[in-house]
Design a protein around this motif. Sequence first.
Motif, PDB file in Angstrom:
ATOM      1  N   PHE A  77       0.857  -1.074  -0.225  1.00  0.00           N
ATOM      2  CA  PHE A  77      -0.047   0.160  -0.034  1.00  0.00           C
ATOM      3  C   PHE A  77       0.929   1.063  -0.289  1.00  0.00           C
ATOM      4  N   ILE A  78       1.958   1.392   0.133  1.00  0.00           N
ATOM      5  CA  ILE A  78       3.066   2.210   0.548  1.00  0.00           C
ATOM      6  C   ILE A  78       3.223   2.831  -1.124  1.00  0.00           C
ATOM      7  N   ARG A 280      -4.089   3.961   4.046  1.00  0.00           N
ATOM      8  CA  ARG A 280      -3.392   3.976   5.133  1.00  0.00           C
ATOM      9  C   ARG A 280      -1.846   4.773   5.539  1.00  0.00           C
ATOM     10  N   TYR A 281      -1.543   5.269   4.053  1.00  0.00           N
ATOM     11  CA  TYR A 281      -0.394   5.671   4.263  1.00  0.00           C
ATOM     12  C   TYR A 281       0.229   7.129   4.274  1.00  0.00           C
ATOM     13  N   LEU A 282      -1.150   7.335   2.763  1.00  0.00           N
ATOM     14  CA  LEU A 282      -0.843   8.597   2.474  1.00  0.00           C
ATOM     15  C   LEU A 282      -1.817   9.714   2.760  1.00  0.00           C
ATOM     16  N   ASP A 283      -1.662  11.024   3.370  1.00  0.00           N
ATOM     17  CA  ASP A 283      -1.766  12.519   3.206  1.00  0.00           C
ATOM     18  C   ASP A 283      -1.301  13.332   3.463  1.00  0.00           C
ATOM     19  N   GLY A 284      -1.736  14.429   3.264  1.00  0.00           N
ATOM     20  CA  GLY A 284      -1.073  15.604   2.778  1.00  0.00           C
ATOM     21  C   GLY A 284       0.540  15.538   4.530  1.00  0.00           C
ATOM     22  N   LYS A 285       0.508  15.831   5.433  1.00  0.00           N
ATOM     23  CA  LYS A 285       1.287  15.852   5.606  1.00  0.00           C
ATOM     24  C   LYS A 285       2.265  14.750   5.254  1.00  0.00           C
ATOM     25  N   THR A 286       2.132  13.598   5.275  1.00  0.00           N
ATOM     26  CA  THR A 286       2.965  12.545   4.559  1.00  0.00           C
ATOM     27  C   THR A 286       3.484  12.989   3.245  1.00  0.00           C
ATOM     28  N   PHE A 287       2.690  13.743   2.574  1.00  0.00           N
ATOM     29  CA  PHE A 287       3.140  13.959   1.197  1.00  0.00           C
ATOM     30  C   PHE A 287       4.128  15.261   1.309  1.00  0.00           C
TER      31      PHE A 287
ATOM     32  N   ARG B 298       2.267   8.860  12.560  1.00  0.00           N
ATOM     33  CA  ARG B 298       1.868   9.966  13.554  1.00  0.00           C
ATOM     34  C   ARG B 298       0.042   9.475  14.349  1.00  0.00           C
ATOM     35  N   GLU B 299      -0.597   8.600  13.315  1.00  0.00           N
ATOM     36  CA  GLU B 299      -2.001   8.423  14.087  1.00  0.00           C
ATOM     37  C   GLU B 299      -1.678   7.739  15.065  1.00  0.00           C
ATOM     38  N   SER B 300      -0.688   6.690  15.599  1.00  0.00           N
ATOM     39  CA  SER B 300      -0.812   5.378  16.250  1.00  0.00           C
ATOM     40  C   SER B 300      -0.119   6.432  17.322  1.00  0.00           C
TER      41      SER B 300
END
Lengths: 326, 326, 326, 326
Positions: A77-78, A280-287, B298-300
């Motif tokens: 998924f990553i 599961r992995y990607l959101d704004g901060k992650t990107f 982060r959520e974890s």
Amino acid sequence: MGDISISNGNCMNGNGQRKSCWYEEEIEENLRWCFALNSILHTGATQFQDIQLLDTKPFGKALVIDGKLQSAEIDEFIYHESLVHPALLNHLNPKTIFIMGGGEGSTAREIVRHRTVEKVVMCDIDEEVVEFCKSFLVVNREAFCDPRLELIINDARAELERREQLYDVIIGDLADPIEGGPCYQLYTKSFYEFIVKPRLTQGGIFVTQAGPAGIFSHTEVFSCIYNTLKQVFKYVVPYSAHIPSYADTWGWVMASDSPFMSNADELDLRIKQRMKGENRYLDGKTFTSASTLSKAVRESLYSETHVYTEGNARFIYGHGTAYKHN
Amino acid sequence: MGDISISNGNCMNGNGQRKSCWYEEEIEENLRWCFALNSILHTGATQFQDIQLLDTKPFGKALVIDGKLQSAEIDEFIYHESLVHPALLNHLNPKTIFIMGGGEGSTAREIVRHRTVEKVVMCDIDEEVVEFCKSFLVVNREAFCDPRLELIINDARAELERREQLYDVIIGDLADPIEGGPCYQLYTKSFYEFIVKPRLTQGGIFVTQAGPAGIFSHTEVFSCIYNTLKQVFKYVVPYSAHIPSYADTWGWVMASDSPFMSNADELDLRIKQRMKGENRYLDGKTFTSASTLSKAVRESLYSETHVYTEGNARFIYGHGTAYKHN
Amino acid sequence: MGDISISNGNCMNGNGQRKSCWYEEEIEENLRWCFALNSILHTGATQFQDIQLLDTKPFGKALVIDGKLQSAEIDEFIYHESLVHPALLNHLNPKTIFIMGGGEGSTAREIVRHRTVEKVVMCDIDEEVVEFCKSFLVVNREAFCDPRLELIINDARAELERREQLYDVIIGDLADPIEGGPCYQLYTKSFYEFIVKPRLTQGGIFVTQAGPAGIFSHTEVFSCIYNTLKQVFKYVVPYSAHIPSYADTWGWVMASDSPFMSNADELDLRIKQRMKGENRYLDGKTFTSASTLSKAVRESLYSETHVYTEGNARFIYGHGTAYKHN
Amino acid sequence: MGDISISNGNCMNGNGQRKSCWYEEEIEENLRWCFALNSILHTGATQFQDIQLLDTKPFGKALVIDGKLQSAEIDEFIYHESLVHPALLNHLNPKTIFIMGGGEGSTAREIVRHRTVEKVVMCDIDEEVVEFCKSFLVVNREAFCDPRLELIINDARAELERREQLYDVIIGDLADPIEGGPCYQLYTKSFYEFIVKPRLTQGGIFVTQAGPAGIFSHTEVFSCIYNTLKQVFKYVVPYSAHIPSYADTWGWVMASDSPFMSNADELDLRIKQRMKGENRYLDGKTFTSASTLSKAVRESLYSETHVYTEGNARFIYGHGTAYKHN
């Protein structure tokens, strides 16, 4: 055959058996990565590739092609969220998508989660791999049946040349551009300039997997893919993420002639508005984090001068040992 | 013994010999990481630990303690720059530093690059490891001779309790807080509250290595260290970086009762003003990225409820197999 | 997923995939033996043991119990011909046979090839292993159906004590006599004296597998089994054979109160007269060689003083890691 | 760096470190043999070969050439006693010996134990390997200084052609006759017929190492060497022994135009009369057993039809991966 007395039975059901079968991958010549196995689920050979589906203890089911791990149940998924969502979310209204490769089905699976998408063309050369994945990768079964998906068995370059349609997003889900390797010609400046770019709609985005992007490994192909795309597109964004089963950080590059949005909150908003299910992995901060490269990688990318061209490729056919993930 | 004719000689000097010796580490029970070896430089045993210095092909010289890779020549800078510089650069004027552990010398080496620093206390329990590293880790030799460095052989907790001085930055460079492990008590809420915090000056900063921080592995100890520090300090910043030789992303947590600066440019400016030599890994943008965790981690971390306390530790002495990278 | 161009396809179907899955056995703590795998055919756990059927590249199908190779398709005939035929051929007219253990079925398979045999009792404690082997070891299927075979699920010692019948040949096909191991008590002087010997007919022969018999490994159990049987029987013959899949020479010991025949031609004659099918391994000369031990092993056996007794066994229950083949 | 509390220290000095470095040899493509290492004592490269001296846990010091184990401290005596003594003891009065290869020195060491020997010529092509072994293999130091030893650096074939002397025993201590390999031409019918045989005195004996001789592996070269020598000499004796560090049974073939003695007691007598020191492996009974091959190997040797000739060798130069032990 052992005649085992009851009193000791439990002690023998120890770790021995549990660690006796292993999958071993040569990450590079001097580096190996070994997973304990539960079972070898399926083994086969297509016209082009050997293929295995393994059940590994640390990473779940794993698809191995020609002795190289392609994707593992636990963390694919990553890779696939990173490949698909930044491009589609940066586009204002992505309706038509073209996947070069992607026969595993996971890229399509992520794409069809976008409500804006009306048409996905997946073009993979190896029909048997596609059939294998259709049969055995349960998690992608629904995507393979999505009515918006058109599956084409062909060479991606030939298919793009043949077609007259334009696409909002074109995705490269191919093997690395090893010189002389099967996919090298799908990473060259002329391919991007004369075949990919003309097939993008106004505001269209191209994104490609871009090989290992670790602090040392990024010089293998990541920096060159970045630099090659910079010759062709006005805006180019490299980004990366650590994928445990690859034992490395992986890279992607996104390119367009229209500027990208850089706001994490806006990206989160679009995820909410446009996508089914939760990432599961990607959101704004992650990107934001993924596209902010560390000092060493950043400087190395900016100073890269190599450009992939058909001219400078030596096309040593059969340079097979150098194939990397994907 | 072979009698080798000249005509074939060259062909035999192939890869065979080059890949025949390996270092193998069990990352976890079902996962192994193997490096080809050039040589085993030194082997020894101290009162507390077995120690080896290996010359590995993929990662250069590598220090191995009790069968676990501690640091590798080629990428230890990522670990040590990440451990030391964010805390020292966030402090307005760090003069006095206390290192818990750190006997390898690399942490001290990074600290003495800061011109503001007047005093570094390094407190490690294993004199023989310190002597081994002094002798064999050439890269840290200068740091071991720095007149600002005071080397103490003692248990770090006992030493901090004994001392009356306060420190601007206290750094935890210790083994992970495995329950029953040798360092567990140096990660508890009460230790932080009653021993570390009282030894910090006004505006003082505590930072600790915090174990694996990968998308799956961060739940082992990283999230609990973060949560435990949150009980004691007003401002707590977790961050992480992929370290190739560890085959994982690693974590650190920085804590203070004064707010941290969050500006990448200001951090770059301080690097320029205060530090000798150039960082290979860390700069403002790198830290921005490192301290922006991916969605899953982060959520974890935010939902972690476990707090390390002396009460809930079961102290199973000799739970030795679970030790992780320091 | 790779999009592979045809021109390179063949080159990728190389060795990579063929060597990526391995079975690994710790022969001893510092020695490993690794086979490339085609597949993991079956995996299971019984009340007593973990069991696997692997398809290995170098040795064919292999039965693994509790992480230890029991027998491999390609060379189990060496073990089983050596265990069964010397005893049966040395007996003048073997009609009734008792197997302690033997649940794999291969020992029974070799026995029923002897035309003189009227009755075979196979007594194994693990019903599920027997069922597993019945189902999956095709080569033994016929033997399992032989009307002369009586299969008993019980502890072999208890069964021999319970029975009043006498046997012409009793065969020990059991795990090694590790102190505290499940089978130790089936190798002691008192067991041989008070349970085995009284169950032999006049001229009866006892034979047992006797563990590794290599130039170094024979001191583990081979020499002690030999010496223990010497305390109980007038005539005792140790012999050995190299079994490739075990990465060692293996030993057996044959014992009787009647003298053994030592003529290779007579043995060949009896094979011809009494046995169905042809042996792949054993004939008169082979047995002459196998029972003529090398200087080092011979001298070591003659000077062995240890005798297995219930008294000197410490019965450290759960000493499970020391189990050896069979 | 770990700060380790005393209470747990002992538990950490566990097995971890002890098993982390390994030597790994590919016996064949699908079979690996792995030894835990204490240290890598020396590494070097000559004009012809790469060479390593390893300190292994299971087999002591081990000499590795081009990634293949040549001889291990703990069991090289089996190989070298088997190579040297049967031939010298079968000869009535062996005074002059010629060794083809043998640069390790162990073959010479065994030869000079024979009191009848007046002259030993050792002819190895690789001066640097000889110097390496002289320096590091302490056990052979005395032999290298024996005044009866003449050391020649040359191709063995050229040297034998050049010389006019005759020898009582000629010994082949060379790499296996892989077609296209460096030593193939030293195993052909014409070499034996026109170069070796004319250099033997009346009653002279030729002996050569003859590769793996296991129940499956003997068809690689053992049976062909045997069959080739049968074309040239009246009396030919193949024999074999299990060598633990090779993970296989090894073979030798002895050939002469005079008949061999077959009496074990006479061989024991000659050992007593003629040799200094005591053999660890070989005596009369051992040789009886070693030269009585098992059914499968015996029948396979007798039915072998291949003869090594210069004509049928294809001389694929650089076929380097196929080299076997010695």
